[in-house]
Motif scaffolding. Structure first.
Motif, PDB file in Angstrom:
ATOM      1  N   VAL A   3       0.879  -1.175   0.000  1.00 30.02           N
ATOM      2  CA  VAL A   3       0.000   0.000   0.000  1.00 30.02           C
ATOM      3  C   VAL A   3       0.922   1.232   0.000  1.00 30.02           C
ATOM      4  N   PRO A   4       1.441   1.599  -1.161  1.00 27.96           N
ATOM      5  CA  PRO A   4       2.400   2.701  -1.234  1.00 27.96           C
ATOM      6  C   PRO A   4       1.723   4.051  -1.048  1.00 27.96           C
ATOM      7  N   THR A   5       2.397   4.954  -0.314  1.00 26.89           N
ATOM      8  CA  THR A   5       1.773   6.235   0.020  1.00 26.89           C
ATOM      9  C   THR A   5       2.585   7.441  -0.456  1.00 26.89           C
ATOM     10  N   THR A   6       3.628   7.206  -1.262  1.00 28.71           N
ATOM     11  CA  THR A   6       4.444   8.302  -1.796  1.00 28.71           C
ATOM     12  C   THR A   6       4.487   8.196  -3.313  1.00 28.71           C
ATOM     13  N   THR A   7       4.836   9.296  -3.970  1.00 28.04           N
ATOM     14  CA  THR A   7       4.947   9.242  -5.440  1.00 28.04           C
ATOM     15  C   THR A   7       6.007   8.246  -5.862  1.00 28.04           C
ATOM     16  N   LEU A   8       7.140   8.222  -5.154  1.00 26.56           N
ATOM     17  CA  LEU A   8       8.223   7.311  -5.523  1.00 26.56           C
ATOM     18  C   LEU A   8       7.769   5.861  -5.482  1.00 26.56           C
ATOM     19  N   SER A   9       7.092   5.486  -4.410  1.00 25.15           N
ATOM     20  CA  SER A   9       6.679   4.085  -4.274  1.00 25.15           C
ATOM     21  C   SER A   9       5.514   3.748  -5.199  1.00 25.15           C
ATOM     22  N   GLN A  10       4.618   4.699  -5.431  1.00 29.00           N
ATOM     23  CA  GLN A  10       3.493   4.424  -6.320  1.00 29.00           C
ATOM     24  C   GLN A  10       3.949   4.304  -7.769  1.00 29.00           C
ATOM     25  N   ILE A  11       4.893   5.131  -8.169  1.00 28.36           N
ATOM     26  CA  ILE A  11       5.355   5.145  -9.548  1.00 28.36           C
ATOM     27  C   ILE A  11       6.305   3.998  -9.846  1.00 28.36           C
ATOM     28  N   ASP A  12       7.103   3.604  -8.847  1.00 28.76           N
ATOM     29  CA  ASP A  12       8.206   2.688  -9.174  1.00 28.76           C
ATOM     30  C   ASP A  12       8.405   1.535  -8.195  1.00 28.76           C
ATOM     31  N   SER A  13       8.764   1.837  -6.969  1.00 28.62           N
ATOM     32  CA  SER A  13       9.327   0.785  -6.120  1.00 28.62           C
ATOM     33  C   SER A  13       8.313  -0.219  -5.592  1.00 28.62           C
ATOM     34  N   SER A  14       7.013   0.079  -5.692  1.00 34.73           N
ATOM     35  CA  SER A  14       6.009  -0.835  -5.135  1.00 34.73           C
ATOM     36  C   SER A  14       5.814  -2.077  -5.988  1.00 34.73           C
ATOM     37  N   ILE A  15       6.286  -2.055  -7.237  1.00 32.50           N
ATOM     38  CA  ILE A  15       6.142  -3.246  -8.078  1.00 32.50           C
ATOM     39  C   ILE A  15       7.505  -3.652  -8.633  1.00 32.50           C
ATOM     40  N   GLY A  16       7.577  -4.885  -9.100  1.00 34.57           N
ATOM     41  CA  GLY A  16       8.821  -5.359  -9.702  1.00 34.57           C
ATOM     42  C   GLY A  16       9.499  -6.454  -8.910  1.00 34.57           C
ATOM     43  N   GLY A  17       9.176  -6.555  -7.599  1.00 32.53           N
ATOM     44  CA  GLY A  17       9.668  -7.690  -6.831  1.00 32.53           C
ATOM     45  C   GLY A  17      11.031  -7.529  -6.199  1.00 32.53           C
ATOM     46  N   LYS A  18      11.663  -6.369  -6.334  1.00 32.09           N
ATOM     47  CA  LYS A  18      12.956  -6.171  -5.687  1.00 32.09           C
ATOM     48  C   LYS A  18      12.734  -5.697  -4.255  1.00 32.09           C
ATOM     49  N   VAL A  19      13.225  -6.484  -3.294  1.00 28.29           N
ATOM     50  CA  VAL A  19      13.130  -6.111  -1.880  1.00 28.29           C
ATOM     51  C   VAL A  19      14.531  -6.238  -1.289  1.00 28.29           C
ATOM     52  N   ALA A  20      14.884  -5.338  -0.362  1.00 26.45           N
ATOM     53  CA  ALA A  20      16.270  -5.331   0.089  1.00 26.45           C
ATOM     54  C   ALA A  20      16.462  -4.460   1.320  1.00 26.45           C
ATOM     55  N   ILE A  21      17.626  -4.668   1.962  1.00 29.26           N
ATOM     56  CA  ILE A  21      18.110  -3.773   3.005  1.00 29.26           C
ATOM     57  C   ILE A  21      19.548  -3.385   2.661  1.00 29.26           C
ATOM     58  N   ASN A  22      20.070  -2.416   3.398  1.00 25.76           N
ATOM     59  CA  ASN A  22      21.405  -1.897   3.128  1.00 25.76           C
ATOM     60  C   ASN A  22      22.434  -2.505   4.081  1.00 25.76           C
ATOM     61  N   LEU A  23      23.694  -2.357   3.728  1.00 26.73           N
ATOM     62  CA  LEU A  23      24.793  -2.825   4.572  1.00 26.73           C
ATOM     63  C   LEU A  23      25.976  -1.887   4.402  1.00 26.73           C
ATOM     64  N   ASP A  24      26.457  -1.343   5.536  1.00 23.13           N
ATOM     65  CA  ASP A  24      27.627  -0.450   5.519  1.00 23.13           C
ATOM     66  C   ASP A  24      27.478   0.673   4.493  1.00 23.13           C
ATOM     67  N   HIS A  25      26.341   1.312   4.468  1.00 23.73           N
ATOM     68  CA  HIS A  25      26.061   2.450   3.580  1.00 23.73           C
ATOM     69  C   HIS A  25      25.957   2.065   2.109  1.00 23.73           C
ATOM     70  N   VAL A  26      25.984   0.775   1.798  1.00 25.33           N
ATOM     71  CA  VAL A  26      25.810   0.341   0.417  1.00 25.33           C
ATOM     72  C   VAL A  26      24.347  -0.047   0.246  1.00 25.33           C
ATOM     73  N   LYS A  27      23.665   0.642  -0.673  1.00 32.95           N
ATOM     74  CA  LYS A  27      22.225   0.468  -0.821  1.00 32.95           C
ATOM     75  C   LYS A  27      21.851  -0.894  -1.410  1.00 32.95           C
ATOM     76  N   ASN A  28      20.837  -1.515  -0.810  1.00 31.18           N
ATOM     77  CA  ASN A  28      20.160  -2.686  -1.378  1.00 31.18           C
ATOM     78  C   ASN A  28      21.099  -3.841  -1.694  1.00 31.18           C
ATOM     79  N   ILE A  29      22.176  -3.978  -0.930  1.00 27.04           N
ATOM     80  CA  ILE A  29      23.164  -5.023  -1.220  1.00 27.04           C
ATOM     81  C   ILE A  29      22.714  -6.398  -0.703  1.00 27.04           C
TER      82      ILE A  29
END
Length: 338
Positions: free
Chosen positions: A120-146
């Motif tokens: 249930v995305p509530t921002t333009t970024l998540s509604q337009i892009d990140s809410s679909i596609g199946g990529k889920v992730a967390i960061n490690l040592d300042h490296v995004k989505n690793i």
């Protein structure tokens, strides 16, 4: 409006409908244990509206920002699920922006080897892009989505009314991904930005941007070839975000910077910069190219001493090019001079 993402192993619907936040039960079973994962930037009335529909609902609020995509927060959420005795027939609702979606999706993908989650995305970024596609992730040592996986929601429910409470900067932040969609696949989206009011036409922008991502993901779910074009602007952008993003710059602002050096036509570059100006995106961002480069050497897209980048010469047409990692230094310098 409804779209269906058709995949080999799993397909799911994306429903775009104003007021749908209050009708989640029409699209999924809420008569089970439900953990709503949100952050402290999401208005409490949205959280309460969802919880009111869940007889066995619970909520866990994380701190707003990229810092929530961390191992300590991931562990915290898994412990919460364990305390609630959540089973494989129960579910998670990701209520918030891209950070919440990434985090909640990764938790769902790994807890009990995978439980259902609803976006249930509530921002333009998540509604337009990140809410679909199946990529889920967390960061490690300042490296995004690793640290992440491919794991799709059972349904995505988009209520454009939730954008009314977004600060202007965050609203514009998400629009960068729509500009990207226009550059790599559908030039008419650029024309929409040039000739219309993005705020008044947000439903159409979201819909047309999702059509682009749907088309690409259906052809290449696991990013073996075509889907890499969705990384346009993200190679440089993620590097900048890894260094400056937690406090100083938002994701979309970093991607906006990262797209410009990868445009191979001066006329198109001028056209995009004019759209940035209309949206009010910052054009005087400065950063340390060498510091960003050192972070980028850990980019998950890197292959030894080379990396595949996305370039655009003509709007609506993207191409992939493998370049030496060293060449990124020059692109970073160019982006720093905009």
């Amino acid at each position: 409006m409804k779209l269906t993402v058709n995949l080999q192993e799993k397909s799911y619907d994306i429903v775009i409908e104003r007021g749908i936040l209050h009708r989640i039960g029409d699209y999924t079973n809420l008569n089970r244990k439900v953990l709503v994962i949100s952050d402290d930037g999401v208005p409490r009335q949205y959280v309460d509206a969802v919880l009111a529909q869940c007889p066995q609902g619970h909520v866990h609020i994380v701190q707003q920002g990229e810092g929530a995509k961390s191992f300590p927060v991931y562990q915290e959420l898994c412990q919460k699920l364990l305390e609630l005795n959540v089973s494989r027939t129960d579910c998670i609702i990701a209520l918030g922006g891209g950070v919440v979606g990434d985090l909640a999706g990764f938790v769902a993908s790994t807890y009990l080897r995978g439980i259902e989650f609803i976006g249930v995305p509530t921002t333009t970024l998540s509604q337009i892009d990140s809410s679909i596609g199946g990529k889920v992730a967390i960061n490690l040592d300042h490296v995004k989505n690793i640290i992440g996986s491919f794991y799709h929601p059972s349904v995505v429910l988009i209520d454009s009314n939730t954008l009314d409470t977004l600060p202007r900067r965050h609203f514009v932040n998400g629009l960068v991904e729509a500009v990207k969609a226009g550059l790599i696949y559908d030039e008419s989206i650029l024309t929409l930005f040039e000739t219309r009011d993005p705020q008044a036409d947000i439903d159409e922008i979201v819909y047309r941007s999702l059509l682009v991502k749907k088309a690409v993901v259906e052809q290449d779910e696991k990013e073996r070839n075509l889907r890499k074009i969705l990384n346009f602007g993200h190679t440089l952008g993620h590097g900048i975000e890894s260094v400056y993003g937690l406090k100083e710059l938002l994701h979309g602002e970093c991607v906006a910077i990262g797209m410009i050096p990868m445009l191979e036509d001066d006329g198109l570059k001028a056209r995009v910069l004019k759209i940035y100006e209309k949206l009010g995106l910052p054009s005087d961002v400065t950063y340390d190219p060498e510091q960003v480069y050192q972070v980028m050497t850990k980019d998950k897209k890197a292959q030894g001493n080379t990396i595949t980048v996305v370039k655009v010469q003509k709007a609506g047409h993207a191409r992939l090019e493998k370049i030496p990692m060293e060449d990124l230094r020059q692109y970073l310098k160019e982006g720093n001079q905009q």
